[in-house]
Each structure stands twice: as structure tokens, then as C-alpha cells.
Design a protein around this motif. Structure first.
Motif, PDB file in Angstrom:
ATOM      1  N   GLY A 157     105.926 -92.488  48.452  1.00 17.84           N
ATOM      2  CA  GLY A 157     105.947 -91.071  48.070  1.00 17.84           C
ATOM      3  C   GLY A 157     106.521 -90.153  49.124  1.00 17.84           C
ATOM      4  O   GLY A 157     107.521 -90.450  49.769  1.00 17.84           O
ATOM      5  N   SER A 158     105.854 -89.013  49.289  1.00 15.48           N
ATOM      6  CA  SER A 158     106.278 -88.001  50.263  1.00 15.48           C
ATOM      7  C   SER A 158     105.226 -87.959  51.379  1.00 15.48           C
ATOM      8  O   SER A 158     104.176 -88.587  51.274  1.00 15.48           O
ATOM      9  CB  SER A 158     106.291 -86.640  49.578  1.00 15.48           C
ATOM     10  OG  SER A 158     104.992 -86.403  49.049  1.00 15.48           O
ATOM     11  N   PRO A 194     103.156-102.565  39.195  1.00  9.11           N
ATOM     12  CA  PRO A 194     104.238-103.429  39.687  1.00  9.11           C
ATOM     13  C   PRO A 194     105.133-102.689  40.683  1.00  9.11           C
ATOM     14  O   PRO A 194     105.845-103.297  41.461  1.00  9.11           O
ATOM     15  CB  PRO A 194     105.033-103.782  38.431  1.00  9.11           C
ATOM     16  CG  PRO A 194     104.282-103.247  37.276  1.00  9.11           C
ATOM     17  CD  PRO A 194     103.205-102.328  37.762  1.00  9.11           C
ATOM     18  N   ARG A 195     105.087-101.339  40.653  1.00  8.84           N
ATOM     19  CA  ARG A 195     105.919-100.542  41.569  1.00  8.84           C
ATOM     20  C   ARG A 195     105.221-100.214  42.875  1.00  8.84           C
ATOM     21  O   ARG A 195     105.798 -99.554  43.742  1.00  8.84           O
ATOM     22  CB  ARG A 195     106.313 -99.237  40.883  1.00  8.84           C
ATOM     23  CG  ARG A 195     107.268 -99.473  39.737  1.00  8.84           C
ATOM     24  CD  ARG A 195     107.367 -98.242  38.871  1.00  8.84           C
ATOM     25  NE  ARG A 195     108.168 -98.525  37.714  1.00  8.84           N
ATOM     26  CZ  ARG A 195     109.425 -98.139  37.552  1.00  8.84           C
ATOM     27  NH1 ARG A 195     110.013 -97.437  38.474  1.00  8.84           N
ATOM     28  NH2 ARG A 195     110.090 -98.447  36.460  1.00  8.84           N
ATOM     29  N   GLY A 225     115.409 -97.526  44.542  1.00 12.46           N
ATOM     30  CA  GLY A 225     114.785 -96.857  43.408  1.00 12.46           C
ATOM     31  C   GLY A 225     115.495 -95.587  43.044  1.00 12.46           C
ATOM     32  O   GLY A 225     116.542 -95.265  43.596  1.00 12.46           O
ATOM     33  N   ARG A 226     114.883 -94.895  42.095  1.00  9.29           N
ATOM     34  CA  ARG A 226     115.477 -93.654  41.627  1.00  9.29           C
ATOM     35  C   ARG A 226     114.682 -92.495  42.211  1.00  9.29           C
ATOM     36  O   ARG A 226     113.453 -92.500  42.195  1.00  9.29           O
ATOM     37  CB  ARG A 226     115.398 -93.616  40.105  1.00  9.29           C
ATOM     38  CG  ARG A 226     116.515 -92.809  39.482  1.00  9.29           C
ATOM     39  CD  ARG A 226     116.365 -92.731  38.005  1.00  9.29           C
ATOM     40  NE  ARG A 226     114.972 -92.452  37.660  1.00  9.29           N
ATOM     41  CZ  ARG A 226     114.423 -92.761  36.505  1.00  9.29           C
ATOM     42  NH1 ARG A 226     115.097 -93.386  35.599  1.00  9.29           N
ATOM     43  NH2 ARG A 226     113.163 -92.458  36.235  1.00  9.29           N
ATOM     44  N   SER A 256     111.122 -85.311  44.583  1.00 12.62           N
ATOM     45  CA  SER A 256     111.991 -85.933  45.597  1.00 12.62           C
ATOM     46  C   SER A 256     111.337 -87.135  46.293  1.00 12.62           C
ATOM     47  O   SER A 256     111.464 -87.304  47.492  1.00 12.62           O
ATOM     48  CB  SER A 256     112.573 -84.960  46.611  1.00 12.62           C
ATOM     49  OG  SER A 256     111.841 -83.871  46.811  1.00 12.62           O
ATOM     50  N   VAL A 257     110.634 -87.958  45.535  1.00 16.70           N
ATOM     51  CA  VAL A 257     110.149 -89.223  46.088  1.00 16.70           C
ATOM     52  C   VAL A 257     110.867 -90.361  45.367  1.00 16.70           C
ATOM     53  O   VAL A 257     111.330 -90.199  44.252  1.00 16.70           O
ATOM     54  CB  VAL A 257     108.610 -89.400  45.944  1.00 16.70           C
ATOM     55  CG1 VAL A 257     107.857 -88.347  46.690  1.00 16.70           C
ATOM     56  CG2 VAL A 257     108.201 -89.433  44.488  1.00 16.70           C
ATOM     57  N   VAL A 258     110.974 -91.493  46.067  1.00 18.26           N
ATOM     58  CA  VAL A 258     111.666 -92.635  45.474  1.00 18.26           C
ATOM     59  C   VAL A 258     110.626 -93.649  45.017  1.00 18.26           C
ATOM     60  O   VAL A 258     109.867 -94.187  45.829  1.00 18.26           O
ATOM     61  CB  VAL A 258     112.643 -93.278  46.484  1.00 18.26           C
ATOM     62  CG1 VAL A 258     113.320 -94.499  45.877  1.00 18.26           C
ATOM     63  CG2 VAL A 258     113.672 -92.259  46.933  1.00 18.26           C
ATOM     64  N   ILE A 259     110.564 -93.877  43.709  1.00 20.61           N
ATOM     65  CA  ILE A 259     109.647 -94.882  43.169  1.00 20.61           C
ATOM     66  C   ILE A 259     110.440 -96.183  43.058  1.00 20.61           C
ATOM     67  O   ILE A 259     111.564 -96.195  42.555  1.00 20.61           O
ATOM     68  CB  ILE A 259     109.113 -94.452  41.789  1.00 20.61           C
ATOM     69  CG1 ILE A 259     108.411 -93.093  41.864  1.00 20.61           C
ATOM     70  CG2 ILE A 259     108.193 -95.524  41.201  1.00 20.61           C
ATOM     71  CD1 ILE A 259     107.120 -93.040  42.634  1.00 20.61           C
ATOM     72  N   SER A 260     109.833 -97.282  43.516  1.00 14.62           N
ATOM     73  CA  SER A 260     110.564 -98.554  43.570  1.00 14.62           C
ATOM     74  C   SER A 260     111.039 -99.014  42.201  1.00 14.62           C
ATOM     75  O   SER A 260     110.264 -99.107  41.253  1.00 14.62           O
ATOM     76  CB  SER A 260     109.659 -99.650  44.135  1.00 14.62           C
ATOM     77  OG  SER A 260     109.637 -99.582  45.520  1.00 14.62           O
TER      78      SER A 260
END
Ligand SMILES: Cc1cc2nc3c(=O)[nH]c(=O)nc-3n(C[C@H](O)[C@H](O)[C@H](O)COP(=O)(O)OP(=O)(O)OC[C@H]3O[C@@H](n4cnc5c(N)ncnc54)[C@H](O)[C@@H]3O)c2cc1C
Length: 297
Positions: free
Chosen positions: A100-101, A119-120, A186-187, A193-197
Motif C-alpha cells: 500500500g502507501s 492471493p494478492r 501490478g496496476r 496511488s498504491v500498487v496492488i500485486s
């Protein structure tokens, strides 16, 4: 009248007492970053909340008897910054740093991440690669230890019973020269503005005394299947000890084959195949070129 009862144990003994009467309407609360969303979604307005965050006794990172112990009340922020973890469990410190952030890391706990069993979840592959165990307390006050693949068994599913709580994590401290790393692809969410796997990987290698031959490897792919899993062909590619480029190509090839198998031809997930290749190259680089080996001096 329906009501939400709040309990805030201050010791492990009090926690066990709270767990004794836990039922399907009892919820353990750590940072709340998953639980609050879940309770809102389910429209839960009654039941019992057991708040784990006042348990100062479970807020620690220490090395004891050849193991790193991380208390369940330790935040990802603390895990990401800890010098001993950065040295002995680099992949976990790196995974924690990518959750996360900063705001999320300041409040989210690894116990919540594992218990949520998504799973992420970024910590689970790192813990599995490090052969970690979770210490689980029950309502009788007993603590048992489970490996990650005995604990996390499906999407959002784990083997924790209603009267059980994770109280700590135990990671064997490597006494040999080793390296480990974590990577995720990830996206980025525009809103947070966090990248989730979309896919992630954790790898641990044990090197020989000269620091050149790989004696053993544990490579875990996350977010490609319902639960993170050991990528055995990729581990074999690392331990075959072929010369540089051949080993790199064999490693990346093996990772891609694992992911192709996991996604069962589902076109929606095809970008995971390119994703794992990119991660494979960067993870390999960090394992073999850019990282000093840690371990006993
Ligand atoms: C904006 C945002 C970004 C995020 N980004 C990421 C990310 O990049 N990577 C990632 O992995 N996750 C991410 N998450 C998910 C989340 O932050 C993690 O899963 C978090 O680690 C959950 O921990 P928590 O302390 O908040 O747990 P909580 O939300 O309090 O609890 C989660 C679940 O675990 C149970 N639980 C809590 N503590 C215990 C315990 N000690 N024993 C047993 N069960 C327990 C709860 O009952 C609940 O079911 C994100 C979430 C948000 C909101």
C-alpha cells in the motif's frame, strides 16, 4: 438489541480469555485496513470486536535461538525499516515496504495480511520463501505453530479457528551466506496511488562459502493462483549452477512456465506471463549482482 461489543486485551493472557468465547460473530481487529471494509460490505452491526492493537507485548522484532520473531502487533512500517530483517529476511522487508502507501503501512499488520489470505497479499510469498511459521494462540491459552502453506489454503481461506489468533511469526535465521529479494508487478490505483500485486515473487538462495554456487533456493510465486506456491522448476534452474546467462534464461523460462500452468489459458491473465518475466530478470539481478550476501560472519 443488536450491539457491537468492543474488547481490548492488554496481555496474551487476556487475549486467550477473550478468544475463549469467540464465535462466528467475533472479529479480530488489527490495523482494520481489510476488516473495516469487510464489515461495511457485509453490513455487520452486531457482534464482538477483539482489538489486537493495544497488545504491546506483541509488538516486537527480535532474534532469539536462531530465529527471527515478529510479534503480531508489528506494523508493516516497522518490518520494512528493521535492520535485522533487511539483512536476514530481505525479501520480507522489501515486501513490507511495498504494501500500500505509507499510511497503510503505518497501521496494517502482517498478521492481518496473512489472516485475510488474499492471493494478492504481499507478505505471504515472502514468508513462504523464508520457511516461516505463524504462532497461533487459542482460547485455552495454547500456542501452536503452522507453516504458511498449512495456514493459507485458498482465496480468503485459512485454517484458523474462530477461537484462534496469530500472535507471532517465526523465521529461521540463516547462518550461511544467503540472499533474498521480493518483487511485484501490478496496476496502480489512480484513487489511492498504491500498487496492488497482479503478480509477485519472493526468492531466497543459500550460497556456498565462496559465495558463488547456489546450494539451495526457495522461489515463491504469488497472485497467480489461489495461494502462493513454490516454483520448483525455477528453484532447480537456480541450483543447477549453469553459467550466468544460461542460468538466467532457464530461471525466467521456468517462472513463465509455472505462470502459464497457473492461469490455465485464461486470456484475462496473460499479462502475468510478461509480468513474471520482467520480475524474473530484476529478481535475478538483485540476487546475483547487486546485493551483498548476508549471514553469519
Ligand atoms: C488502500 C489499500 C492498499 C493496500 N495495498 C496492499 C498491498 O499493496 N499489498 C498487500 O498485501 N495488501 C494491501 N492492502 C491490504 C491490507 O492493507 C493488508 O491485507 C493488511 O495487512 C491487513 O492487516 P490489518 O492489520 O489492517 O488487518 P485487519 O484489517 O484488522 O484484519 C484483516 C483480517 O485478519 C483478521 N485478523 C487480524 N488480526 C489477526 C490476528 N492477529 N490473528 C488472526 N486474524 C487476524 C481480521 O479479523 C480480518 O479478517 C491494501 C489495503 C488498502 C485499503
Amino acid at each position: 438489541m443488536e450491539q457491537l461489543v468492543y474488547e481490548s486485551p492488554r496481555s496474551v493472557h487476556e487475549l486467550a480469555y477473550c478468544l475463549r468465547n469467540a464465535d462466528q460473530n467475533t472479529y479480530l481487529l488489527s490495523g482494520g485496513t481489510d476488516l473495516v471494509i469487510k464489515l461495511r460490505k457485509l453490513g455487520v452491526h452486531a457482534g464482538r470486536i477483539i482489538d489486537m492493537t493495544r497488545l504491546e507485548a506483541l509488538n516486537y522484532i527480535k532474534i532469539e535461538d536462531g530465529c527471527i520473531r515478529i510479534g503480531a502487533n508489528t506494523t508493516f512500517a516497522d518490518i520494512s525499516r528493521n535492520e535485522e530483517l533487511r539483512r536476514y529476511a530481505t525479501c520480507l522487508a522489501e515486501a513490507a515496504a511495498q504494501v500500500g502507501s505509507q499510511q497503510i503501512r503505518n497501521t496494517a499488520r502482517m498478521a492481518g495480511n496473512v489472516a485475510n489470505s488474499s492471493p494478492r497479499g504481499d507478505s505471504i510469498p515472502a514468508l513462504l520463501a523464508l520457511d516461516a511459521k505463524a504462532g497461533i494462540l487459542n482460547g485455552k491459552g495454547e500456542i501452536t505453530y503452522k507453516k504458511m502453506d498449512e495456514l493459507v489454503v485458498g482465496i480468503g481461506k485459512n485454517t484458523l479457528q474462530k477461537d484462534e489468533a496469530i500472535v507471532e511469526f517465526l523465521i529461521p535465521c540463516p547462518d550461511e551466506s544467503h540472499r533474498s529479494t521480493f518483487g511485484k508487478f501490478g496496476r496502480e490505483s489512480h484513487r489511492t496511488s498504491v500498487v496492488i500485486s497482479h503478480i509477485n515473487i519472493a526468492a531466497v538462495i543459500i550460497l556456498d562459502k565462496q559465495g558463488t554456487l547456489v546450494k539451495s533456493a526457495r522461489v515463491v510465486i504469488g497472485s497467480a493462483a489461489p495461494v502462493p506456491y513454490r516454483a520448483e522448476a525455477a528453484e532447480k534452474a537456480l541450483t543447477d549452477n549453469a553459467a550466468g546467462l544460461a542460468r538466467l534464461n532457464a530461471f525466467v523460462d521456468a517462472l513463465q512456465k509455472h505462470v502459464i500452468e497457473s492461469i490455465h489459458g485464461n486470456k484475462r491473465y496473460e499479462n502475468k506471463i510478461d509480468g513474471i518475466a520482467g520480475l524474473g530478470y530484476s529478481v535475478y539481478d538483485r540476487l546475483f549482482t547487486s546485493q551483498p550476501a548476508g549471514g553469519a560472519e
